[in-house]
Design a protein around this motif. Sequence first.
Motif, short mmCIF file in Angstrom:
data_model
loop_
_atom_site.label_atom_id
_atom_site.label_comp_id
_atom_site.label_asym_id
_atom_site.label_seq_id
_atom_site.Cartn_x
_atom_site.Cartn_y
_atom_site.Cartn_z
N ALA A 1 0.64 -1.19 0.17
CA ALA A 1 -0.27 0.22 0.12
C ALA A 1 0.63 1.21 -0.05
O ALA A 1 1.40 1.44 0.47
CB ALA A 1 -0.81 0.16 1.27
N GLN B 1 -0.83 4.96 0.00
CA GLN B 1 -2.55 5.73 -0.38
C GLN B 1 -2.92 5.84 0.95
O GLN B 1 -1.98 6.21 2.03
CB GLN B 1 -3.55 4.30 -0.84
CG GLN B 1 -3.55 3.17 0.74
CD GLN B 1 -4.18 1.87 0.83
OE1 GLN B 1 -3.64 1.72 -0.27
NE2 GLN B 1 -4.91 1.71 2.01
N TYR C 1 -5.86 6.48 -3.76
CA TYR C 1 -3.71 4.77 -4.44
C TYR C 1 -2.75 5.75 -5.15
O TYR C 1 -2.76 6.18 -6.19
CB TYR C 1 -4.00 4.03 -5.40
CG TYR C 1 -5.18 3.19 -4.59
CD1 TYR C 1 -4.85 2.20 -3.51
CD2 TYR C 1 -6.04 3.07 -5.33
CE1 TYR C 1 -5.81 1.83 -2.70
CE2 TYR C 1 -7.65 1.82 -5.02
CZ TYR C 1 -6.73 1.03 -4.06
OH TYR C 1 -8.28 0.00 -3.04
N PRO D 1 -2.86 -0.16 -6.75
CA PRO D 1 -2.27 -2.22 -6.27
C PRO D 1 -3.02 -2.54 -7.77
O PRO D 1 -3.93 -2.63 -8.53
CB PRO D 1 -4.06 -1.47 -5.56
CG PRO D 1 -5.15 -1.11 -5.94
CD PRO D 1 -4.10 0.23 -6.20
#
Length: 794
Positions: free
Chosen positions: A567, A569, A596, A600
């Motif tokens: 991640a 984000q 984001y 992803p």
Amino acid sequence: MSLTSRSLLATMISLALYGPALADETPTQSDDVNDELSVAGEETDALELVRGICIAPQDRSADPNNEPVKVTADHAEAKNNTKMTYSGDVVVQQGHRTMAADMATLRQPENIVTAEGNVYFHDGGMEVYSDRLQSNLESEDAEMENAVYSMTCEPGRGEASRISKKNVQGTQFYRMKDGTYTTCPTDDKSWRFSATTLEREGESPFADLYNARFEVLDVPVFYLPYLRVPVGKERLTGFLYPSLSYGSRDGFEFEAPFYWNIAPNYDMTITPKYMSNRGLQLNSQFRYLTEFGSGQLNGEYLADDKTAPEKDARWAFNWSHTGTYQSHWLFKADYSKTSDFSYFNDIDSSIGNREDNNLLQTGEVSYREQNWDSTLRVRDFQPLTSTGEGTQYRLMPQLEFNYYRPDLPYGFDFSMASHLSRFENDSNAKPSADRVHLEPKLTLPYATPWWSITSEAKLMYTYYNQDFDNSVTDLSTLNETASRTVPSVRIHSGLYLERDTAFWGDRYTQSLEPQIQYLFVQNVDQTDIYNPVTYSGGGYDSTRLQQDYYGLFSDKIYSSVDYIAPANQFTLGASTRYFDNNFRERFTLSLGQIFYIDKPTFDGISEDDAESYSATALETEFNYADWLFFKSSMQYDASDRKVQLASGAIEYRTGGIYIQPNYRYVSSSYLDRFVANPNAADDSGKQDGISQLGLSTGFPLYEGLSLRADYFHDLNVNKMLESQVGLTYTSACWLIGLTYNQYASSSLGADNTQYEDNITLSFSLLGLQGAKPLGYSTDTGNALSYGNSFSLNN
């Protein structure tokens, strides 16, 4: 029966206390006394204040014998050393106790008190009417004739031709002749218990009943020549109340529970259950209490099932335990097993349900200190499949250790979670593994009444030793040994703001609670680990979490550590709430979304197709005047312009009426992407997913008759999932219910879905300890019944 004996014995004890109370107020005697002791109307007022009234235990005198005594009467006459007579509206009050009679006499030197004519006694929890009462103040013997009693704090009434108390060498003996008990109102003869004689010795916790009978409309339907019952909280071996019902699956059912009081900390209930369609089943429940905690063992045994003779004996049992030892040790166990995989589909059971795919078999022992704890855990399953094999991973075992240190300098908190686990599986297509995980974390929290920020950094290290069949193509990329180190940083901040506002003339307090989170989890290669992203159905104990509004602010997407999703984000969200003048929450709305920085791609989506934001999550609840409720949630993917998940329910409730339509939806694309799709696309390309509509309602029909119904429908295949309708008639002291249930017993996707029908007839007496009130019997198999899904402060 226990309520009967307890009520009558309490009456006798109270009556024995009355005699001394009257004598204590006797004035100085003379040859001829005729004195008016009360003014007109005082007796009526005193009795009207207590007649039929329940005095709560906390409002009663702690020791009424030491309370002052007040006697009122129209006349009092005394003859020296012979007798003292009160007449005309005699009322004696001491503490919370009240006695009244037409005439009361104290005879000397025998010291015998006699009350005659419209004798009335009230002790807070019950009242008694009688023709005559006599009590010997020296021997403490007492006797009451033609007594009629009623409970004032709970349903219950009865009568007795004579109630007496005898004192033999310091021991009190109590006896009741021709006594009855019922919870039915006056002039209602639906049912009652009776006995020709009831006896109790001293402070014994038990009473003996002779010629005990259960009568319906004055007709005896059950008789025992002798029965011993408890008169307090003590338990006693004996039969409990039987039950009778009918279901189309099992036929007529009759249960006669037998309670065995083995010891103060052990007991057992043995219940023979006769089913006309299946045979005789023996059920039992053993309970225990030790210094290591409490638990119970439930067992069911059907020697010969007439509907399935090929399966021989059918049985099921469950052992559950929980407890602590010396404030540090914690013990838990939950172990179930059954004879065959279709047991719960065929037989109503308290151990499992027809929806179960497996039975849990788990146990753990923990040790806890102020700054650390450790747990040794074992988790197994009995798969309810025809082959006896399942796809679940067994935990054999897991050793978990956690350390906490919240008092570091500069306000830092430190913690470390760790575990060592062994995973095993029945399938050759899945690996077994040993896993070691360490997760140290450093946290810096800061909060004010209107603002908070929490910074968190942690390091997740995991080592795997995996054992698998190299010939399985799908596992070719696995390594026997694998390790992974993933750093993570999380910063979460929120505000709390409020203001006064008004709607439709009503004043409210509105809060606004925006929050923002930054999350960074380093992207590392995890393809050599059996995880749920790289391998279909993978993961030892990991499953994808639903990303509703609250899930958006989590630091992980999967429940465990087999896959740690990368991640980079920001998450933005806000909630607003409305509180009325009594600080009751009336409305809440929450909206959030992830943005984001690094798109992803771990869900099988290429970087070109990946979006820079997540689906928008929405949660809302509404409570209007405590009679109209609404709740809904939704995840909307703006990129596809599709709803991924949605659910909603609205309910109207007032008095005994409620109606709740509800709906749930999961898109087929969401199911295909994240979980196994139960309604995958067919050859025509039709996308089904889950789309189900339900309705639950209940309302009174007429004078004790009420209806309840549930209906659930699958909109994709246009077929009913389950339905149930029940009628219940409730009188003051008994009720009867008739329920019809139909549910799908095979796949809804089949051309000819099979349904099972059940009809259940149940009967119950009200107001009896040990007798279960009527409910909708689990014989119907109802799995989707109404439930209050609203979490606002209703």
